[in-house]
Design an enzyme around this catalytic site. Structure first.
Site, PDB file in Angstrom:
ATOM      1  N   ASP A  36      38.452  59.429   7.411  1.00  0.00           N
ATOM      2  CA  ASP A  36      37.677  59.979   8.521  1.00  0.00           C
ATOM      3  C   ASP A  36      36.266  59.407   8.560  1.00  0.00           C
ATOM      4  OD1 ASP A  36      36.899  61.305   6.209  1.00  0.00           O
ATOM      5  OD2 ASP A  36      37.111  63.330   7.018  1.00  0.00           O
TER       6      ASP A  36
ATOM      7  N   ASP B 257      30.640  58.245   3.750  1.00  0.00           N
ATOM      8  CA  ASP B 257      29.261  58.706   3.567  1.00  0.00           C
ATOM      9  C   ASP B 257      28.713  58.018   2.319  1.00  0.00           C
ATOM     10  OD1 ASP B 257      26.904  60.107   3.411  1.00  0.00           O
ATOM     11  OD2 ASP B 257      27.792  62.095   3.380  1.00  0.00           O
TER      12      ASP B 257
ATOM     13  N   LYS C 254      28.640  56.031   7.887  1.00  0.00           N
ATOM     14  CA  LYS C 254      27.206  56.370   7.961  1.00  0.00           C
ATOM     15  C   LYS C 254      26.310  55.211   7.522  1.00  0.00           C
ATOM     16  CE  LYS C 254      27.497  61.392   7.830  1.00  0.00           C
ATOM     17  NZ  LYS C 254      27.263  62.633   7.072  1.00  0.00           N
TER      18      LYS C 254
HETATM   19  P1  IMP Z   1      31.770  60.342   0.481  1.00  0.00           P
HETATM   20  O1  IMP Z   1      32.536  60.368  -0.812  1.00  0.00           O
HETATM   21  O2  IMP Z   1      30.323  60.764   0.301  1.00  0.00           O
HETATM   22  O3  IMP Z   1      31.870  59.031   1.230  1.00  0.00           O
HETATM   23  O4  IMP Z   1      32.358  61.491   1.378  1.00  0.00           O
HETATM   24  C1  IMP Z   1      33.608  61.350   1.908  1.00  0.00           C
HETATM   25  C2  IMP Z   1      34.183  62.609   2.477  1.00  0.00           C
HETATM   26  O5  IMP Z   1      33.205  63.624   2.650  1.00  0.00           O
HETATM   27  C3  IMP Z   1      34.752  62.351   3.854  1.00  0.00           C
HETATM   28  O6  IMP Z   1      36.070  61.919   3.778  1.00  0.00           O
HETATM   29  C4  IMP Z   1      34.618  63.698   4.497  1.00  0.00           C
HETATM   30  O7  IMP Z   1      35.729  64.486   4.189  1.00  0.00           O
HETATM   31  C5  IMP Z   1      33.377  64.278   3.867  1.00  0.00           C
HETATM   32  N1  IMP Z   1      32.208  64.042   4.723  1.00  0.00           N
HETATM   33  C6  IMP Z   1      31.222  63.141   4.556  1.00  0.00           C
HETATM   34  N2  IMP Z   1      30.321  63.218   5.553  1.00  0.00           N
HETATM   35  C7  IMP Z   1      30.765  64.182   6.384  1.00  0.00           C
HETATM   36  C8  IMP Z   1      30.289  64.715   7.627  1.00  0.00           C
HETATM   37  O8  IMP Z   1      29.269  64.335   8.216  1.00  0.00           O
HETATM   38  N3  IMP Z   1      31.059  65.702   8.182  1.00  0.00           N
HETATM   39  C9  IMP Z   1      32.194  66.177   7.609  1.00  0.00           C
HETATM   40  N4  IMP Z   1      32.677  65.687   6.464  1.00  0.00           N
HETATM   41  C10 IMP Z   1      31.967  64.701   5.849  1.00  0.00           C
HETATM   42 MG    MG Z   2      37.847  63.305   3.897  1.00  0.00          MG
END
Ligand code: IMP
Ligand code: MG
Length: 169
Positions: A95, A98, A126
């Site tokens: 999805d 981040d 992002k």
């Molecule tokens: P990461 O490991 O920081 O890249 O985060 C990944 C996961 O965090 C994504 O697959 C989402 O499920 C959740 N996530 C990150 N940013 C958002 C956001 O802005 N809205 C909702 N879920 C997010």
């Molecule tokens: Mg996710």
């Protein structure tokens, strides 16, 4: 309060483009599309219907976020695909990227299973992750650095059903 960041028409148009690009990128071989649950479920459902070649679909469930708005970096695989990955082209559908920690950990696990190729398609990015070991080949949209919900994305399990993507503020 919610502000619409990407509306339904804009998402649909971009998903069609991604489907075309993905179709063109895999002229031969087996293609297994692996959706990272739960956030990718709506995107994956729309995307696979725009891919004009034979594919298989399965899912991965990685528990990482809880109800917090900050990534913990801790990843737990709670569902593992039944299908064998060896020798197949694997397209991981996420999805939103981040910090990228979730994805990086998943990709390490998947690449150890010796697929023929391993690529990522993320609906949103992002562009804040500093050390992604696996580049994201297809990105739907560069996302604002805000907390987004809808079209699969949740906040504490709410808002996933919204047909558009909104920022919570
Ligand atoms: P990461 O490991 O920081 O890249 O985060 C990944 C996961 O965090 C994504 O697959 C989402 O499920 C959740 N996530 C990150 N940013 C958002 C956001 O802005 N809205 C909702 N879920 C997010
Ligand atoms: Mg996710």
């Amino acid at each position: 309060m919610k502000r619409i960041a990407f509306d339904e028409d804009r998402i649909a148009k971009r998903v069609r483009e991604l489907g075309d690009e993905i179709t063109a990128a895999y002229p031969t071989g087996e293609l297994l599309v692996l959706g990272l649950l739960k956030g990718s479920f709506i995107f994956l459902g729309d995307l696979v219907r725009q891919i004009r070649r034979s594919i298989q679909v399965d899912f991965l469930v990685a528990a990482s976020y809880g109800s917090s708005m900050v990534s913990s970096g801790e990843v737990r695989l709670v569902y593992d695909p039944e299908t064998k990955l060896e020798g197949k082209n694997i397209l991981v559908v996420e999805d939103i990227v981040d910090s990228g920690r979730t994805l990086d950990r998943m990709m390490q696990i998947l690449s150890a299973r010796r697929p023929q190729s391993l690529e990522i398609c993320a609906l949103l990015h992002k562009q804040v992750a500093e050390h992604l070991s696996y580049p994201v080949r297809w990105v739907g949209f560069d996302a604002p650095k805000e907390f987004l919900v809808g079209y699969g994305l949740d906040h504490a399990e709410n808002y996933r059903h919204l047909p558009y993507i909104a920022s919570l503020q």
